[in-house]
Design a protein around this motif. Structure first.
Motif, PDB file in Angstrom:
ATOM      1  N   PHE A  33      18.245  27.728  60.891  1.00 54.64           N
ATOM      2  CA  PHE A  33      18.310  27.084  62.563  1.00 54.64           C
ATOM      3  C   PHE A  33      18.803  25.815  62.513  1.00 54.64           C
ATOM      4  O   PHE A  33      19.618  25.224  63.498  1.00 54.64           O
ATOM      5  CB  PHE A  33      16.856  27.050  62.819  1.00 54.64           C
ATOM      6  N   VAL A  34      18.857  24.859  61.411  1.00 53.05           N
ATOM      7  CA  VAL A  34      19.169  23.520  61.295  1.00 53.05           C
ATOM      8  C   VAL A  34      20.259  23.180  60.157  1.00 53.05           C
ATOM      9  O   VAL A  34      20.316  23.986  59.298  1.00 53.05           O
ATOM     10  CB  VAL A  34      18.331  22.703  61.539  1.00 53.05           C
ATOM     11  N   CYS A  75      11.443  23.224  63.672  1.00 52.99           N
ATOM     12  CA  CYS A  75      12.778  23.534  63.830  1.00 52.99           C
ATOM     13  C   CYS A  75      13.272  23.552  65.417  1.00 52.99           C
ATOM     14  O   CYS A  75      14.161  22.847  66.047  1.00 52.99           O
ATOM     15  CB  CYS A  75      13.450  24.788  63.407  1.00 52.99           C
ATOM     16  N   TYR A  76      12.184  24.106  66.107  1.00 51.77           N
ATOM     17  CA  TYR A  76      12.422  24.343  67.523  1.00 51.77           C
ATOM     18  C   TYR A  76      12.266  22.958  68.205  1.00 51.77           C
ATOM     19  O   TYR A  76      13.282  22.564  68.902  1.00 51.77           O
ATOM     20  CB  TYR A  76      11.283  24.966  67.932  1.00 51.77           C
ATOM     21  N   TYR A  78      13.026  20.218  66.650  1.00 53.57           N
ATOM     22  CA  TYR A  78      14.023  19.248  66.271  1.00 53.57           C
ATOM     23  C   TYR A  78      15.236  19.662  67.037  1.00 53.57           C
ATOM     24  O   TYR A  78      16.164  18.748  67.584  1.00 53.57           O
ATOM     25  CB  TYR A  78      14.609  19.467  64.767  1.00 53.57           C
ATOM     26  N   LEU A  79      15.296  21.106  67.588  1.00 52.35           N
ATOM     27  CA  LEU A  79      16.618  21.456  68.074  1.00 52.35           C
ATOM     28  C   LEU A  79      16.517  21.057  69.533  1.00 52.35           C
ATOM     29  O   LEU A  79      17.456  20.600  70.407  1.00 52.35           O
ATOM     30  CB  LEU A  79      16.784  22.878  68.367  1.00 52.35           C
ATOM     31  N   LYS A  80      15.206  20.809  69.969  1.00 53.46           N
ATOM     32  CA  LYS A  80      15.053  20.527  71.500  1.00 53.46           C
ATOM     33  C   LYS A  80      15.572  19.123  71.766  1.00 53.46           C
ATOM     34  O   LYS A  80      16.058  18.711  72.607  1.00 53.46           O
ATOM     35  CB  LYS A  80      13.531  20.772  71.867  1.00 53.46           C
ATOM     36  N   GLN A  82      17.588  17.422  69.630  1.00 53.91           N
ATOM     37  CA  GLN A  82      18.792  17.432  69.534  1.00 53.91           C
ATOM     38  C   GLN A  82      19.685  17.420  70.844  1.00 53.91           C
ATOM     39  O   GLN A  82      20.594  16.921  71.026  1.00 53.91           O
ATOM     40  CB  GLN A  82      19.438  18.201  68.391  1.00 53.91           C
ATOM     41  N   GLN A  83      18.852  18.474  71.654  1.00 56.43           N
ATOM     42  CA  GLN A  83      19.683  18.880  72.814  1.00 56.43           C
ATOM     43  C   GLN A  83      19.553  17.591  73.969  1.00 56.43           C
ATOM     44  O   GLN A  83      20.452  17.308  74.278  1.00 56.43           O
ATOM     45  CB  GLN A  83      18.954  20.085  73.433  1.00 56.43           C
TER      46      GLN A  83
END
Length: 183
Positions: A33-34, A75-76, A78-80, A82-83
């Motif tokens: 995912f990352v 991970c979720y 982290y990605l949010k 980053q968004q």
């Protein structure tokens, strides 16, 4: 007190073994995912959380699934995050471009600025050769008057005189250009 230190040492040994058993798989899972660095950071953060909560930890049979779930949620998050950061950066870049466009009220303003710059360079080229050389060294190459004097084997006062006369000539010739450009 001695019993507490023994328990602490036993937990530390178990924790090391626990970390070595699961960390590699968790990093591998997170890398789906990352990126690799973020995956390692996420897994290390999860183990730090577990270490911090060691006094209340209860080991379950499904610990692997629990750890995978923790990694998935991290991970979720982290990605949010980053968004959000990417959105902020995109908005900042767009705002800079808008501000730049507003700076030039119209393309005519940009061209007018370009014409002014060209007029300055054209006026510089009209200077006598020695004066032009000294002026370019002083203003375009940003050299000090003493360095110019040493380089050209002339006095500092001569350099200052050439620069003064060049500026006077440019001022006079550009005033005419600016006056004509308004009409």
């Amino acid at each position: 007190m001695k019993k507490q230190k023994e328990d602490q040492g036993i937990f530390t040994e178990y924790f090391k073994a626990f970390y070595l058993q699961y960390a590699g798989d968790l990093v591998f899972f997170a890398r789906q995912f990352v990126d690799a660095h973020a995956a390692e950071d996420i897994v290390h953060d999860i183990f730090l959380k577990i270490w911090d909560k060691r006094s209340t930890i209860i080991v379950e049979e499904n610990i692997r699934n629990y750890l995978l779930s923790m990694v998935q949620h991290a991970c979720y998050d982290y990605l949010k995050h980053q968004q959000v950061e990417d959105t902020f950066m995109n908005k900042a870049v767009q705002q800079i471009k808008l501000d730049e466009l507003k700076y030039y009220e119209s393309p005519k303003d940009y061209l007018w600025d370009k014409d002014k710059i060209e007029a300055v360079y054209a006026s510089i080229e009209k200077l006598p050769s020695k004066r032009r050389e000294i002026f370019k060294k002083a203003y375009l190459e940003e050299k000090k008057h003493t360095d110019i004097a040493e380089e050209l084997d002339i006095s500092v006062r001569t350099v200052e005189t050439h620069v003064y006369k060049a500026l006077k000539f440019l001022r006079d010739s550009l005033i005419t250009f600016l006056f004509l450009s308004f009409f």
